[in-house]
Scaffold this active site. Sequence first.
Site, PDB file in Angstrom:
ATOM      1  N   PRO A 118      -4.315   1.323  18.835  1.00 21.99           N
ATOM      2  CG  PRO A 118      -6.137  -0.104  18.159  1.00 21.99           C
ATOM      3  CD  PRO A 118      -5.283   0.682  19.096  1.00 21.99           C
ATOM      4  CE1 TYR A 121      -5.266   4.279   8.415  1.00 20.09           C
ATOM      5  CE2 TYR A 121      -5.974   4.477  10.712  1.00 20.09           C
ATOM      6  CZ  TYR A 121      -4.936   4.039   9.594  1.00 20.09           C
ATOM      7  OH  TYR A 121      -4.107   3.092   9.914  1.00 20.09           O
ATOM      8  CE  LYS A 162       3.499   3.782  13.043  1.00 19.67           C
ATOM      9  NZ  LYS A 162       4.233   3.116  11.813  1.00 19.67           N
ATOM     10  CE1 TYR A 174      -0.170   3.310   7.424  1.00 21.59           C
ATOM     11  CE2 TYR A 174      -1.304   4.413   9.230  1.00 21.59           C
ATOM     12  CZ  TYR A 174      -1.256   3.151   8.432  1.00 21.59           C
ATOM     13  OH  TYR A 174      -2.060   2.342   8.347  1.00 21.59           O
ATOM     14  CG  HIS A 223      -1.957  -0.751   1.000  1.00 23.90           C
ATOM     15  ND1 HIS A 223      -3.281  -0.581   1.821  1.00 23.90           N
ATOM     16  CD2 HIS A 223      -2.336  -1.921   0.367  1.00 23.90           C
ATOM     17  CE1 HIS A 223      -4.269  -1.479   1.279  1.00 23.90           C
ATOM     18  NE2 HIS A 223      -3.699  -2.192   0.350  1.00 23.90           N
TER      19      HIS A 223
HETATM   20  P1  FAS Z   1       1.187 -10.658  22.347  1.00 22.64           P
HETATM   21  O1  FAS Z   1       0.150 -10.032  23.624  1.00 22.64           O
HETATM   22  O2  FAS Z   1       0.785 -10.624  20.698  1.00 22.64           O
HETATM   23  O3  FAS Z   1       1.771 -11.903  22.737  1.00 22.64           O
HETATM   24  C1  FAS Z   1       2.213 -12.423  23.993  1.00 22.64           C
HETATM   25  C2  FAS Z   1       2.180 -13.834  24.194  1.00 22.64           C
HETATM   26  O4  FAS Z   1       2.358 -14.058  25.692  1.00 22.64           O
HETATM   27  C3  FAS Z   1       0.576 -14.348  24.021  1.00 22.64           C
HETATM   28  O5  FAS Z   1       0.452 -15.393  23.265  1.00 22.64           O
HETATM   29  C4  FAS Z   1       0.286 -14.661  25.390  1.00 22.64           C
HETATM   30  O6  FAS Z   1      -0.612 -15.858  25.404  1.00 22.64           O
HETATM   31  C5  FAS Z   1       1.661 -15.048  25.883  1.00 22.64           C
HETATM   32  N1  FAS Z   1       1.628 -14.960  27.387  1.00 22.64           N
HETATM   33  C6  FAS Z   1       0.974 -14.177  28.179  1.00 22.64           C
HETATM   34  N2  FAS Z   1       1.035 -14.420  29.602  1.00 22.64           N
HETATM   35  C7  FAS Z   1       1.810 -15.440  29.510  1.00 22.64           C
HETATM   36  C8  FAS Z   1       2.312 -16.293  30.769  1.00 22.64           C
HETATM   37  N3  FAS Z   1       2.259 -16.117  31.872  1.00 22.64           N
HETATM   38  N4  FAS Z   1       3.171 -17.362  30.184  1.00 22.64           N
HETATM   39  C9  FAS Z   1       3.593 -17.796  28.920  1.00 22.64           C
HETATM   40  N5  FAS Z   1       2.928 -16.789  28.089  1.00 22.64           N
HETATM   41  C10 FAS Z   1       2.114 -15.880  28.179  1.00 22.64           C
HETATM   42  N6  FAS Z   1      -1.401  -3.624  16.823  1.00 22.64           N
HETATM   43  C11 FAS Z   1      -1.423  -2.985  15.597  1.00 22.64           C
HETATM   44  O7  FAS Z   1      -0.335  -2.554  15.183  1.00 22.64           O
HETATM   45  N7  FAS Z   1      -2.425  -2.786  14.780  1.00 22.64           N
HETATM   46  C12 FAS Z   1      -3.873  -3.548  15.472  1.00 22.64           C
HETATM   47  O8  FAS Z   1      -4.651  -3.167  14.862  1.00 22.64           O
HETATM   48  C13 FAS Z   1      -3.876  -3.821  16.594  1.00 22.64           C
HETATM   49  N8  FAS Z   1      -5.169  -4.446  17.020  1.00 22.64           N
HETATM   50  C14 FAS Z   1      -5.047  -5.043  18.342  1.00 22.64           C
HETATM   51  C15 FAS Z   1      -6.247  -5.523  18.978  1.00 22.64           C
HETATM   52  C16 FAS Z   1      -6.230  -6.191  20.213  1.00 22.64           C
HETATM   53  C17 FAS Z   1      -7.443  -6.887  20.813  1.00 22.64           C
HETATM   54  C18 FAS Z   1      -4.929  -6.243  21.120  1.00 22.64           C
HETATM   55  C19 FAS Z   1      -5.062  -6.819  22.121  1.00 22.64           C
HETATM   56  C20 FAS Z   1      -3.935  -5.566  20.348  1.00 22.64           C
HETATM   57  C21 FAS Z   1      -3.780  -4.986  19.081  1.00 22.64           C
HETATM   58  N9  FAS Z   1      -2.635  -4.693  18.256  1.00 22.64           N
HETATM   59  C22 FAS Z   1      -2.577  -3.930  17.387  1.00 22.64           C
HETATM   60  C23 FAS Z   1      -1.477  -4.716  19.191  1.00 22.64           C
HETATM   61  C24 FAS Z   1      -0.906  -6.115  18.948  1.00 22.64           C
HETATM   62  O9  FAS Z   1      -0.749  -6.252  17.679  1.00 22.64           O
HETATM   63  C25 FAS Z   1       0.417  -6.052  19.613  1.00 22.64           C
HETATM   64  O10 FAS Z   1       1.233  -5.144  19.398  1.00 22.64           O
HETATM   65  C26 FAS Z   1       1.221  -7.358  19.174  1.00 22.64           C
HETATM   66  O11 FAS Z   1       0.467  -8.391  19.531  1.00 22.64           O
HETATM   67  C27 FAS Z   1       2.358  -7.326  20.073  1.00 22.64           C
HETATM   68  O12 FAS Z   1       2.863  -8.613  20.023  1.00 22.64           O
HETATM   69  P2  FAS Z   1       3.796  -9.246  21.397  1.00 22.64           P
HETATM   70  O13 FAS Z   1       4.369  -8.372  22.214  1.00 22.64           O
HETATM   71  O14 FAS Z   1       3.968 -10.486  21.001  1.00 22.64           O
HETATM   72  O15 FAS Z   1       2.393  -9.619  22.492  1.00 22.64           O
HETATM   73  C1  PHB Z   2      -5.790  -3.708  10.829  1.00 23.80           C
HETATM   74  O1  PHB Z   2      -5.786  -3.955   9.932  1.00 23.80           O
HETATM   75  O2  PHB Z   2      -6.191  -4.551  11.966  1.00 23.80           O
HETATM   76  C2  PHB Z   2      -5.383  -2.176  11.227  1.00 23.80           C
HETATM   77  C3  PHB Z   2      -4.774  -1.296  10.357  1.00 23.80           C
HETATM   78  C4  PHB Z   2      -4.527  -0.042  10.781  1.00 23.80           C
HETATM   79  C5  PHB Z   2      -4.576   0.507  12.016  1.00 23.80           C
HETATM   80  C6  PHB Z   2      -5.200  -0.586  12.928  1.00 23.80           C
HETATM   81  C7  PHB Z   2      -5.556  -1.852  12.546  1.00 23.80           C
HETATM   82  O3  PHB Z   2      -3.998   1.630  12.439  1.00 23.80           O
END
Ligand code: FAS
Ligand code: PHB
Length: 392
Positions: free
Chosen positions: A293, A201, A297, A385, A73
């Site tokens: 989000p 957006y 980032k 971005y 993109h």
């Molecule tokens: P994660 O949370 O992905 O992974 C951590 C892992 O550790 C998980 O698998 C968990 O099960 C495990 N864990 C937890 N406790 C533990 C324990 N006690 N023992 C062992 N393992 C354990 N970011 C974006 O850039 N764009 C988005 O659109 C976006 N949407 C999101 C929506 C939601 C609902 C959430 C919660 C986050 C979103 N994020 C988004 C942010 C997300 O993508 C995070 O930045 C990303 O998952 C970060 O990755 P990790 O640091 O690996 O953490």
């Molecule tokens: C997504 O595709 O989930 C997404 C993309 C851009 C954002 C947040 C979420 O800023």
Amino acid sequence: MQRTQVAIIGAGPAGLLLGALLHKAGIANTILELHSGEQVLARVRAGILERGSAELLDEAGVGRRMRAEGLIHEGIQLSFGGQRQRIDLQGLTGQSVLVYGQNELCRDLMDDRKAAGLTTHYEARHVSLHGLGEPRVVVRYQHLGQARELACDYIAGCDGFHGVSRAGLPASAYHSYERGYPFGWLGVLADTRPPADELVYAQHERGFALCSMRSRTRVRCYIQCSLSDRLESWSDARFWRELKSRLDPVTAAALEPAPSLEKSIAPLRSYVTEPLRFGRLFLAGDAGHLVPPTGAKGLNLAASDVRYLARALTEHYRDRSDAGLARYSEQALRRVWRAERFSWSLTRLLHNFPDHNGFDQRIQQADLDYLMSSRAAQTVLAENYVGLPLTE
Ligand code: FAS
Ligand code: PHB
């Protein structure tokens, strides 16, 4: 007692990517994950990769499917005041972003890890960390009903915001900075054509909306919702109606509703832990910081933390130098705070804040009006971005 060089807590993108990079560098590592692999893959999270994150996946040897299926993109669209206007990321910065779902990226990393015969203990429970200030640290956990101990040189806390790595530290060991937001995001995944070729957006008096995608036939759409909203009060029909009401007419007309494959509400939070190192424990990804989000980032910050940590650990084992380890926290936090600033500012620009008065709303409109009238302002948004440069 089992032994490895680096114990990684968490098999999300941070833990899996770190494990892959360490393996490439010949550094033994074991991942302990609380949930099953299927549960990790079932989470619908991020969808946008910065160039630096995509290149890191190439470096880890898992970029083939991402390059084949990811969508390049070169711009994003802003919808407000009944108009849709484009921010030319490629023209303003010389860079684009890659649309590739976080769960696809985790699947590629898991498959690669399994093929390499590396150790990942899924459904590892009651993880606890011991001796962080000692030359040899121990991780205790339960797996398959057995109490286990894993001796290692270092621990990477990649266990997300609700993990045990940060939670197990004394409050005096770190300082946290936080900002909550008085709203959440209601997200829907559905198999239908995206209403535009790029992400849209939307800023609207009814609230923020985002039309993202996972492919040319699968959308990921969000609307700003109240923190008191419950999923059961949001039928698919109500979600699509509300989303359309927040979009410009061209985008709204092109949006084809479809049954939701997944629907969830996520709270928004800005959060930073300082420092990110505690003796032989290093925090990476959401374990150390959160961003709303809006700026896409979260996943990309996890990748940049992992890049710095993998290089530092490689320097330790290969070159017998601890300079990278000593620098990790400051280096990672500098990039974290720049992303915190961008994510906070874009959230403030595009969302409705319940406590905003008429003046605040006019300032928001003036911000958007200035943005679309100024190449300089669009360049600032675009360079944040696509991802700020990775300092060595
Ligand atoms: P994660 O949370 O992905 O992974 C951590 C892992 O550790 C998980 O698998 C968990 O099960 C495990 N864990 C937890 N406790 C533990 C324990 N006690 N023992 C062992 N393992 C354990 N970011 C974006 O850039 N764009 C988005 O659109 C976006 N949407 C999101 C929506 C939601 C609902 C959430 C919660 C986050 C979103 N994020 C988004 C942010 C997300 O993508 C995070 O930045 C990303 O998952 C970060 O990755 P990790 O640091 O690996 O953490
Ligand atoms: C997504 O595709 O989930 C997404 C993309 C851009 C954002 C947040 C979420 O800023």
